[in-house]
Motif scaffolding. Structure first.
Motif, PDB file in Angstrom:
ATOM      1  N   LEU A 156       0.827  -1.206   0.000  1.00 21.15           N
ATOM      2  CA  LEU A 156       0.000   0.000   0.000  1.00 21.15           C
ATOM      3  C   LEU A 156       0.865   1.262   0.000  1.00 21.15           C
ATOM      4  CD1 LEU A 156      -2.776  -1.091   2.502  1.00 21.15           C
ATOM      5  CD2 LEU A 156      -3.152  -0.392   0.128  1.00 21.15           C
ATOM      6  N   LEU A 235      -3.792   6.658   0.468  1.00 30.16           N
ATOM      7  CA  LEU A 235      -3.957   5.226   0.702  1.00 30.16           C
ATOM      8  C   LEU A 235      -3.267   4.782   1.983  1.00 30.16           C
ATOM      9  CD1 LEU A 235      -3.340   3.750  -2.877  1.00 30.16           C
ATOM     10  CD2 LEU A 235      -5.493   3.659  -1.621  1.00 30.16           C
ATOM     11  N   ARG A 241      -8.645   5.060   2.827  1.00 36.00           N
ATOM     12  CA  ARG A 241      -8.255   4.125   1.758  1.00 36.00           C
ATOM     13  C   ARG A 241      -9.396   3.722   0.821  1.00 36.00           C
ATOM     14  NH1 ARG A 241      -5.402   0.003   4.677  1.00 36.00           N
ATOM     15  NH2 ARG A 241      -3.923   1.727   4.930  1.00 36.00           N
ATOM     16  N   THR A 245      -9.218   4.534  -3.112  1.00 32.55           N
ATOM     17  CA  THR A 245      -9.219   3.381  -4.012  1.00 32.55           C
ATOM     18  C   THR A 245     -10.314   3.515  -5.059  1.00 32.55           C
ATOM     19  OG1 THR A 245      -8.316   1.912  -2.307  1.00 32.55           O
ATOM     20  CG2 THR A 245      -9.485   0.879  -4.140  1.00 32.55           C
ATOM     21  N   LEU A 270      -5.947  -3.206  -6.936  1.00 26.09           N
ATOM     22  CA  LEU A 270      -6.526  -2.101  -6.175  1.00 26.09           C
ATOM     23  C   LEU A 270      -7.824  -2.526  -5.506  1.00 26.09           C
ATOM     24  CD1 LEU A 270      -5.995   0.988  -8.512  1.00 26.09           C
ATOM     25  CD2 LEU A 270      -5.088   0.706  -6.211  1.00 26.09           C
ATOM     26  N   GLY A 274      -7.544  -2.426  -1.567  1.00 25.06           N
ATOM     27  CA  GLY A 274      -8.026  -1.112  -1.160  1.00 25.06           C
ATOM     28  C   GLY A 274      -9.241  -1.115  -0.257  1.00 25.06           C
ATOM     29  N   TYR A 275      -9.852  -2.272  -0.083  1.00 28.27           N
ATOM     30  CA  TYR A 275     -11.057  -2.360   0.741  1.00 28.27           C
ATOM     31  C   TYR A 275     -10.852  -3.406   1.842  1.00 28.27           C
ATOM     32  CZ  TYR A 275     -13.051   0.054  -3.306  1.00 28.27           C
ATOM     33  OH  TYR A 275     -13.300   0.950  -4.322  1.00 28.27           O
TER      34      TYR A 275
END
Length: 296
Positions: A156, A235, A241, A245, A270, A274-275
């Motif tokens: 990240l 991020l 984030r 994202t 991503l 990102g989650y």
């Protein structure tokens, strides 16, 4: 240096408890990285064996060794096969901790062999960087709790740094007028030539037509994308984030629609990283699956 701790806290979340969902997600993410590593390796090996003829532009370690020796005798396929074997062994933690480092070096070797022809893409670089983070994490952070946190956090960090650096590079290279819509006109025209030569016909889509009919709209498209790159560093904070994202994914969709440039592995990575998918997995898993626990 007081600003360092909030960044490190956002990236590595040292105070958050380790959960079964996090452990399962980490192994699934590792499998994703290895899938694309092997996929790219064999694609590059095939291209090298059947299409490479000479070194036009040496990259990386190709500046120190003659990579043309890998163009024949299926040597590139042997490298790809070695990466596949290492990936399987390392995934199940059956070999030494430095196996991923060997895989990363071989992956880089195949990259410079394949792209010694003058065109240098960067759509595969994030997979290689992730492989390097796995290699470092397994060697220096062997603890089953800190190792996944370090690997995901470091990936990240470099993703955020990469996007913000792209903003800065455009600013340095072109100046504040980089988002001039006529630049987008040029890039759309260049890609249309590629499509026309490949398919024999080219028709601009709705977004391309909007951009080509208005300098203002074209400039706005570039400005939104440029700003999105600038905030890539956000991020590093886990609360921001998911929003960052989403903007980055939307930016890549916009790049595809306007310039027909796809970053499939980038976007999928991503979406994965990102989650907080581990929260969903935790709903269904009360404890870490046995095969995951054995391979952490």
């Amino acid at each position: 240096m007081k600003w360092v701790y909030p960044i490190a806290k956002g990236l590595f979340e040292p105070n958050r408890e380790n959960t079964p969902g996090e452990n399962l997600f980490f192994k699934l993410f590792e499998l994703f990285i290895l899938f694309y590593t092997v996929k790219f390796s064999f694609e590059w090996a095939h291209y090298t064996q059947f299409r490479n003829a000479e070194v036009v532009l040496p990259l990386g370690i190709a500046n120190y060794i003659d990579v043309s020796i890998f163009f024949d005798n299926y040597l590139s396929f042997l490298i790809a096969l070695a990466i596949l074997v290492i990936a399987i062994v390392a995934f199940f933690r059956k070999g030494p901790k430095w196996l991923y480092m060997v895989a990363m070096l071989l992956f880089h070797l195949l990259y410079v062999i394949r792209f010694s022809q003058g065109e240098i893409p960067h759509s595969q670089n994030l997979i290689g960087l992730s492989l390097l983070c796995f290699a470092i994490g397994l060697i220096w952070y062997p603890d089953k709790r800190t190792m996944p946190r370090f690997i995901i956090g470091s990936i990240l960090f470099f993703i955020g740094l990469g996007y913000t650096s792209a903003f800065v590079a455009k600013l340095i290279g072109t100046g504040i007028h980089w988002f001039d819509g006529r630049h987008l006109w040029l890039w759309i025209s260049e890609k249309s030539i590629d499509i026309l030569s490949r398919e024999g016909v080219y028709h601009p889509n709705f977004l391309q037509s909007l951009a080509l009919n208005s300098v203002g709209i074209a400039s706005l498209i570039l400005l939104i994308g440029w700003f999105t790159e600038f905030i890539g560093f956000t991020l590093w904070w886990h609360k921001l984030r998911p929003f960052t994202t989403t903007l980055l994914i939307a930016m890549h969709i916009g790049i595809t629609l306007t310039m027909n440039i796809r970053f499939d592995a980038f976007v999928i990575q991503l979406i994965l990283i990102g989650y907080p998918w581990y929260k969903i997995l935790d709903i269904y898993f009360k404890e870490t699956p046995a095969w995951v626990a054995r391979t952490l």
